[in-house]
Design an enzyme around this catalytic site. Structure first.
Site, PDB file in Angstrom:
ATOM      1  N   CYS A 380       0.828  -1.209   0.000  1.00 18.44           N
ATOM      2  CA  CYS A 380       0.000   0.000   0.000  1.00 18.44           C
ATOM      3  C   CYS A 380       0.870   1.270   0.000  1.00 18.44           C
ATOM      4  O   CYS A 380       1.452   1.598  -1.028  1.00 18.44           O
ATOM      5  CB  CYS A 380      -0.991  -0.039   1.154  1.00 18.44           C
ATOM      6  SG  CYS A 380      -2.494   0.874   0.752  1.00 18.44           S
ATOM      7  N   HIS A 506      -3.600  -5.043   0.474  1.00 12.06           N
ATOM      8  CA  HIS A 506      -3.024  -5.575   1.721  1.00 12.06           C
ATOM      9  C   HIS A 506      -3.094  -7.104   1.739  1.00 12.06           C
ATOM     10  O   HIS A 506      -4.053  -7.669   2.272  1.00 12.06           O
ATOM     11  CB  HIS A 506      -3.798  -5.024   2.925  1.00 12.06           C
ATOM     12  CG  HIS A 506      -3.546  -3.580   3.180  1.00 12.06           C
ATOM     13  ND1 HIS A 506      -2.512  -3.133   3.972  1.00 12.06           N
ATOM     14  CD2 HIS A 506      -4.191  -2.477   2.740  1.00 12.06           C
ATOM     15  CE1 HIS A 506      -2.534  -1.810   4.014  1.00 12.06           C
ATOM     16  NE2 HIS A 506      -3.538  -1.385   3.269  1.00 12.06           N
ATOM     17  N   GLU A 508      -1.554  -9.113   3.536  1.00  9.52           N
ATOM     18  CA  GLU A 508      -1.399  -9.691   4.872  1.00  9.52           C
ATOM     19  C   GLU A 508      -2.721 -10.129   5.504  1.00  9.52           C
ATOM     20  O   GLU A 508      -2.749 -11.029   6.333  1.00  9.52           O
ATOM     21  CB  GLU A 508      -0.667  -8.707   5.809  1.00  9.52           C
ATOM     22  CG  GLU A 508      -1.427  -7.443   6.209  1.00  9.52           C
ATOM     23  CD  GLU A 508      -1.265  -6.274   5.232  1.00  9.52           C
ATOM     24  OE1 GLU A 508      -0.970  -6.525   4.045  1.00  9.52           O
ATOM     25  OE2 GLU A 508      -1.446  -5.120   5.652  1.00  9.52           O
TER      26      GLU A 508
HETATM   27  N1  GLN Z   1      -1.963   6.798   2.596  1.00  9.96           N
HETATM   28  C1  GLN Z   1      -2.086   6.010   1.425  1.00  9.96           C
HETATM   29  C2  GLN Z   1      -3.465   6.150   0.785  1.00  9.96           C
HETATM   30  O1  GLN Z   1      -4.378   6.592   1.403  1.00  9.96           O
HETATM   31  C3  GLN Z   1      -1.789   4.555   1.709  1.00  9.96           C
HETATM   32  C4  GLN Z   1      -2.763   3.886   2.617  1.00  9.96           C
HETATM   33  C5  GLN Z   1      -2.274   2.589   3.202  1.00  9.96           C
HETATM   34  O2  GLN Z   1      -1.083   2.318   3.234  1.00  9.96           O
HETATM   35  N2  GLN Z   1      -3.170   1.781   3.715  1.00  9.96           N
HETATM   36  O3  GLN Z   1      -3.635   5.827  -0.364  1.00  9.96           O
END
Ligand code: GLN
Length: 530
Positions: A380, A506, A508
């Site tokens: 992410c 994600h 995970e």
């Molecule tokens: N801050 C980034 C976004 O909003 C990444 C978010 C995250 O890592 N979950 O896109």
């Protein structure tokens, strides 16, 4: 007709109520029962999505896009089932739905009160979970500690629930701590007596008491708890500290907890099927080889902030017969000297996060991984930082950035999703939950998954800016995964590298002990080679 187990906690928080509840779920599932789980969180936030990781730890995202308590992660990993927004309910949700009903006039003429309206709504949510998940048994964990003001309506609700549904359909389990006092070489039961006392004051008599202890529960302590807390001796269960949380179900099984619950609730079960788990646990306890992985995060002082990543790495280690030794780095601390911090690592992972702090350190770590050919997994925000790093240092787009950190950057290689532009409310409005991702045939990711179309969970507002796709491609970055419907970049890779994969989602959240996530598995596999 479902039966219900209520798990409460006493003495202090962080005793592992989530793991204990999840373990009970795993054990009952091993007897052929259909399990569901529900976590009640007594805070007023509608969900933990708006909380800082330092306040709350990880926000676990379900398939249907609910931002939930990290205990749902434990539940999913232990009972091996996908949960949903139904499985985590906060006081904020309860109150707001009661208030909405009041405004709609559903209670016309009445005064709305904690009892019966709030407690009634809580009971409705319990029944809804049982119905939706068609469960034989629903395990309901009540967040907080007995004695908290916030937990009271929930405890009152489950007290009423037992009164309505009957003893044979409900079971109360209370988890407490038995502190060991080295000076007198004794396990102390007084805090347990007090917390059970508090429970009984509000009308709940626990049926089983789980005693978290450092040292084995003595006969003397067991006798005392039995006598003062009004439970039979066999219903005082030892919950001894373990290094490997996946061992907890095994320990409970040894204490005959499963049979005890089955008998008390009159459950009809099939033959025990726990061999596979047992084998996995044995394997996870006998890892010889070690691999050194660095995690460069923003909230590393709060280990709970990366719970699922921690677990996913462990799962991936087990299948690779390797203990994953983790080194945690606060991104801000490595801005100066990445080389010194990272040089002994075999793999580097940069996880998700929000906001500007620590970004430059993450970018430095990624540059190091790229240039020194260290296996890399970006998740992410980690993927967004990898994009920025590549733009700045390979394509030479000076000052390239994400508009999250620098709204007026000349090279917004990461930009806000179009549908996010006009979003004002912060709660529950990110791109959340599961989306399909089509993989490029010859990519690292395709090799890991072994299939072309995969589904992964999301939680972000920003994304790879497609305007720059061509130049990235030309300079050697591979777009390895796409959300087909919207043509959004989901995975980037550097083909001219041993293993460099960064994903917008994600992974995970979908890793489970016996079913480790393919990206983590291959990340560890490649790191071992380093
Ligand atoms: N801050 C980034 C976004 O909003 C990444 C978010 C995250 O890592 N979950 O896109």
């Amino acid at each position: 007709m479902a039966k219900f187990i209520f798990v409460t906690g006493g003495v202090l928080s962080s005793l592992g109520k989530g793991i204990a509840s999840a373990s009970i779920g795993a054990l009952l599932k091993s007897r052929g029962l259909k399990i569901s789980m529900l976590k009640f969180d007594p805070y007023i936030n509608v969900d933990p999505g708006t909380m800082n990781p330092y306040q709350h730890g990880e926000v676990f995202v379900t398939k249907d896009g609910a931002e939930t308590d990290l205990d749902l992660g434990h539940y999913e990993r232990f009972i091996e089932m996908d949960l949903s927004s139904y499985n985590n309910v906060t006081a904020g949700q309860i109150y707001s739905s009661v208030i909405e009903k009041e405004r709609r006039g559903e209670y016309l003429g009445k005064t709305i009160q904690v009892i019966p309206h709030i407690t009634g709504e809580i009971q409705e949510r319990i029944k809804k979970v049982a119905k939706k998940d068609k469960a034989d048994v629903v395990i309901v964990e009540i967040g907080g500690t007995v004695g908290d003001i916030e937990s009271l309506p929930f405890l009152e609700a489950v007290r009423q629930f037992r009164l309505r549904e009957g003893k044979e359909k409900t079971l109360f389990i209370h988890l407490t701590l038995l502190p060991y006092i080295p000076f007198s070489a004794e396990l102390k039961t007084k805090p347990t007596q007090h917390s059970v006392g508090r429970l009984r004051e509000i009308g709940i008599q626990p049926d089983l008491i789980l005693c978290r202890t450092q040292t084995p529960l003595t006969d003397e302590a067991r006798d005392k708890i039995s006598l003062f807390c009004n439970v039979e001796r066999k219903d005082v269960i030892q919950a001894i500290d373990v290094k490997n949380v996946y061992e907890v179900p095994l320990r409970f099984e040894k204490e005959k907890l499963t049979d005890n619950i089955i008998e008390k609730l009159g459950l009809s079960t099939s033959k025990k099927n726990f061999k596979d788990w047992q084998k996995w646990i044995e394997k996870s306890n006998s890892l010889q080889r070690e691999v050194k992985i660095g995690v460069v995060g923003k909230y590393v002082k709060m280990k709970d902030a990366y719970k699922s990543i921690n677990e996913a790495l462990f799962h991936a280690g087990v299948i690779n017969k390797t203990r994953v030794k983790l080194f945690w780095f606060e991104a801000e601390d490595i801005e100066e000297d990445a080389e010194k911090c990272l040089s002994s690592l075999q793999g580097i992972l940069v996880p998700g996060g929000f906001g500007k702090r620590g970004i430059e350190g993450k970018i430095r770590a990624i540059q190091y991984a790229r240039e020194k050919r260290v296996p890399f997994l970006g998740i992410c925000l980690g993927m967004q930082c990898a994009t920025i790093e590549f733009a700045r240092n390979v394509i030479c787009l000076k000052g390239a950035d994400s508009t999250e950190f620098k709204p007026d950057t000349s090279y917004p290689v990461i930009d806000i999703l179009p549908e996010q532009r006009n979003v004002n409310n912060k709660g529950g409005t990110m791109r959340l939950g599961i989306y399909p991702c089509r993989l490029k045939n010859d990519s690292f990711s395709y090799k890991a998954y072994g299939e072309e179309l995969v589904y992964e969970r999301h939680r972000h507002r920003y994304e790879f800016n497609n305007e720059y796709r061509q130049i990235f491609n030309e300079k050697g970055l591979r777009i390895a995964g796409i959300f087909p419907e919207r043509d959004l970049v989901e995975i980037i890779e550097i083909p001219d590298h041993p293993w460099f994969v960064a994903v917008q989602f994600h992974p995970e959240f979908q890793s489970r002990p016996r079913f480790p996530h393919p990206l983590f598995v291959n990340f560890i596999k490649e790191s071992i080679k380093k």
